[in-house]
Scaffold this motif. Sequence first.
Motif, PDB file in Angstrom:
ATOM      1  N   PRO A  15       3.978 -17.374  59.008  1.00  0.00           N
ATOM      2  CA  PRO A  15       4.457 -18.761  58.742  1.00  0.00           C
ATOM      3  C   PRO A  15       4.173 -19.208  57.242  1.00  0.00           C
ATOM      4  O   PRO A  15       4.689 -19.816  56.774  1.00  0.00           O
ATOM      5  CB  PRO A  15       3.440 -19.375  59.611  1.00  0.00           C
ATOM      6  CG  PRO A  15       2.434 -18.680  60.119  1.00  0.00           C
ATOM      7  CD  PRO A  15       2.995 -17.248  60.071  1.00  0.00           C
ATOM      8  N   GLU A  16       3.001 -18.578  56.491  1.00  0.00           N
ATOM      9  CA  GLU A  16       2.602 -18.826  55.087  1.00  0.00           C
ATOM     10  C   GLU A  16       3.962 -18.602  54.320  1.00  0.00           C
ATOM     11  O   GLU A  16       3.922 -19.272  53.381  1.00  0.00           O
ATOM     12  CB  GLU A  16       1.566 -18.129  54.765  1.00  0.00           C
ATOM     13  CG  GLU A  16       0.345 -18.309  55.555  1.00  0.00           C
ATOM     14  CD  GLU A  16       0.022 -17.292  56.563  1.00  0.00           C
ATOM     15  OE1 GLU A  16       0.861 -16.954  57.118  1.00  0.00           O
ATOM     16  OE2 GLU A  16      -0.998 -17.039  57.104  1.00  0.00           O
ATOM     17  N   THR A  67       1.281 -19.002  46.549  1.00  0.00           N
ATOM     18  CA  THR A  67       1.004 -17.984  47.753  1.00  0.00           C
ATOM     19  C   THR A  67       0.489 -16.736  47.396  1.00  0.00           C
ATOM     20  O   THR A  67      -0.333 -16.073  48.008  1.00  0.00           O
ATOM     21  CB  THR A  67       2.341 -17.862  48.709  1.00  0.00           C
ATOM     22  OG1 THR A  67       2.639 -19.122  49.152  1.00  0.00           O
ATOM     23  CG2 THR A  67       1.918 -17.232  50.024  1.00  0.00           C
ATOM     24  N   MET A  69      -2.076 -23.757  55.943  1.00  0.00           N
ATOM     25  CA  MET A  69      -0.709 -23.889  55.643  1.00  0.00           C
ATOM     26  C   MET A  69      -0.383 -24.878  54.467  1.00  0.00           C
ATOM     27  O   MET A  69      -1.029 -25.446  53.983  1.00  0.00           O
ATOM     28  CB  MET A  69      -0.113 -24.556  56.975  1.00  0.00           C
ATOM     29  CG  MET A  69      -0.420 -23.940  58.146  1.00  0.00           C
ATOM     30  SD  MET A  69       0.311 -22.305  58.522  1.00  0.00           S
ATOM     31  CE  MET A  69       1.879 -22.616  58.608  1.00  0.00           C
ATOM     32  N   TYR A  70       0.918 -24.748  54.009  1.00  0.00           N
ATOM     33  CA  TYR A  70       1.158 -25.337  52.758  1.00  0.00           C
ATOM     34  C   TYR A  70       1.813 -26.660  52.947  1.00  0.00           C
ATOM     35  O   TYR A  70       2.701 -26.779  53.805  1.00  0.00           O
ATOM     36  CB  TYR A  70       2.241 -24.323  52.106  1.00  0.00           C
ATOM     37  CG  TYR A  70       2.503 -24.453  50.543  1.00  0.00           C
ATOM     38  CD1 TYR A  70       1.918 -23.922  49.757  1.00  0.00           C
ATOM     39  CD2 TYR A  70       3.178 -25.563  49.998  1.00  0.00           C
ATOM     40  CE1 TYR A  70       1.950 -24.004  48.316  1.00  0.00           C
ATOM     41  CE2 TYR A  70       3.697 -25.888  48.883  1.00  0.00           C
ATOM     42  CZ  TYR A  70       2.943 -25.362  47.820  1.00  0.00           C
ATOM     43  OH  TYR A  70       2.996 -25.644  46.696  1.00  0.00           O
ATOM     44  N   ARG A  71       1.547 -27.530  52.320  1.00  0.00           N
ATOM     45  CA  ARG A  71       2.006 -28.946  52.127  1.00  0.00           C
ATOM     46  C   ARG A  71       1.701 -29.550  50.528  1.00  0.00           C
ATOM     47  O   ARG A  71       0.687 -29.656  50.129  1.00  0.00           O
ATOM     48  CB  ARG A  71       1.662 -29.734  53.029  1.00  0.00           C
ATOM     49  CG  ARG A  71       2.419 -31.184  53.146  1.00  0.00           C
ATOM     50  CD  ARG A  71       1.810 -32.062  54.562  1.00  0.00           C
ATOM     51  NE  ARG A  71       2.841 -33.086  54.524  1.00  0.00           N
ATOM     52  CZ  ARG A  71       3.888 -32.945  55.327  1.00  0.00           C
ATOM     53  NH1 ARG A  71       4.340 -31.987  56.079  1.00  0.00           N
ATOM     54  NH2 ARG A  71       4.653 -34.232  55.422  1.00  0.00           N
ATOM     55  N   ASN A 122       9.319 -24.962  60.998  1.00  0.00           N
ATOM     56  CA  ASN A 122       8.911 -24.823  61.994  1.00  0.00           C
ATOM     57  C   ASN A 122      10.202 -24.788  63.069  1.00  0.00           C
ATOM     58  O   ASN A 122      11.565 -25.006  62.668  1.00  0.00           O
ATOM     59  CB  ASN A 122       7.864 -25.745  62.667  1.00  0.00           C
ATOM     60  CG  ASN A 122       8.457 -27.280  62.585  1.00  0.00           C
ATOM     61  OD1 ASN A 122       9.473 -27.614  63.054  1.00  0.00           O
ATOM     62  ND2 ASN A 122       7.553 -27.960  61.918  1.00  0.00           N
ATOM     63  N   ARG A 141       6.847 -27.732  52.556  1.00  0.00           N
ATOM     64  CA  ARG A 141       6.120 -27.469  53.832  1.00  0.00           C
ATOM     65  C   ARG A 141       6.258 -26.229  54.522  1.00  0.00           C
ATOM     66  O   ARG A 141       7.523 -25.617  54.147  1.00  0.00           O
ATOM     67  CB  ARG A 141       5.961 -28.668  54.661  1.00  0.00           C
ATOM     68  CG  ARG A 141       7.283 -28.948  55.249  1.00  0.00           C
ATOM     69  CD  ARG A 141       7.313 -30.119  56.320  1.00  0.00           C
ATOM     70  NE  ARG A 141       8.864 -30.460  56.811  1.00  0.00           N
ATOM     71  CZ  ARG A 141       9.301 -29.756  57.684  1.00  0.00           C
ATOM     72  NH1 ARG A 141       9.033 -28.592  58.174  1.00  0.00           N
ATOM     73  NH2 ARG A 141      10.543 -30.366  58.047  1.00  0.00           N
ATOM     74  N   ASN A 142       5.481 -25.762  55.252  1.00  0.00           N
ATOM     75  CA  ASN A 142       5.925 -24.692  56.203  1.00  0.00           C
ATOM     76  C   ASN A 142       7.243 -25.063  57.285  1.00  0.00           C
ATOM     77  O   ASN A 142       6.937 -26.242  58.022  1.00  0.00           O
ATOM     78  CB  ASN A 142       4.971 -23.818  56.924  1.00  0.00           C
ATOM     79  CG  ASN A 142       3.871 -23.556  55.884  1.00  0.00           C
ATOM     80  OD1 ASN A 142       2.874 -24.331  55.764  1.00  0.00           O
ATOM     81  ND2 ASN A 142       4.137 -22.205  55.381  1.00  0.00           N
TER      82      ASN A 142
END
Length: 220
Positions: free
Chosen positions: A61-62, A139, A1-3, A23, A20-21
């Motif tokens: 989610p990415e 990404t 996941m991205y942060r 949610n 960030r992703n």
Amino acid sequence: MYRSNFFILKDEKFYPVTIRNYNEQDFAELIKIQEECFPPPFPSELWWNEEQLKNHVTLFPEGALCIEVDGKLAGSMTTLIVDFDPNNPKHTWEEITDNGYIRNHNPKGNTLYVVDIAVRPSFRKYGLGKLLMQAMYHTVIKLNLERLLGGGRMPGYYKIAHQLTPEEYIQAVTKGTIKDPVISFLMRCGRTPLTIVENYLEDKESLNYGVLMEWKNPFK
């Protein structure tokens, strides 16, 4: 996941920023951002709804990123993967994104496609949209895709449509003799016009035209 955590300079002060992703806890605020970013005459039915957002964080989610400034949600960017044929490039936003529900997300595709990007008006001019775009370039590289692609609105076109064809308008934008709020921004982010699509999206300001804007993976 991205942060990713860093700082931006805003009003002569540095503020902490996080990409960030997003949610489920972000959904209500993301819908508010849509309302702020796309007021009438943009169709309100094209704002995100909770079912669409749920699909984004479940199916890919990415491709669901948001940006926070000093803890406040300031914008978002959403993508899906499609199998794009450069020899047959034309499509509508509804077709390519499944009307924003992305149930057609194809993990085996070759292209990261931009469903939407939005930055709150109060947070514009600080480069947040460009930072989100760069995160999606990361990404593309991470997933070994060929390109990032998406249809850009051309909201300045209606003001000059009586003088220029869509092609002439985009040529003027690329030469810098005309500035378009969306296309000029995308070009500053490193994307280039690929082709113009009629009836890409219901959009009175763009007269329903869209411009496919591409960024190619430099490692492919």
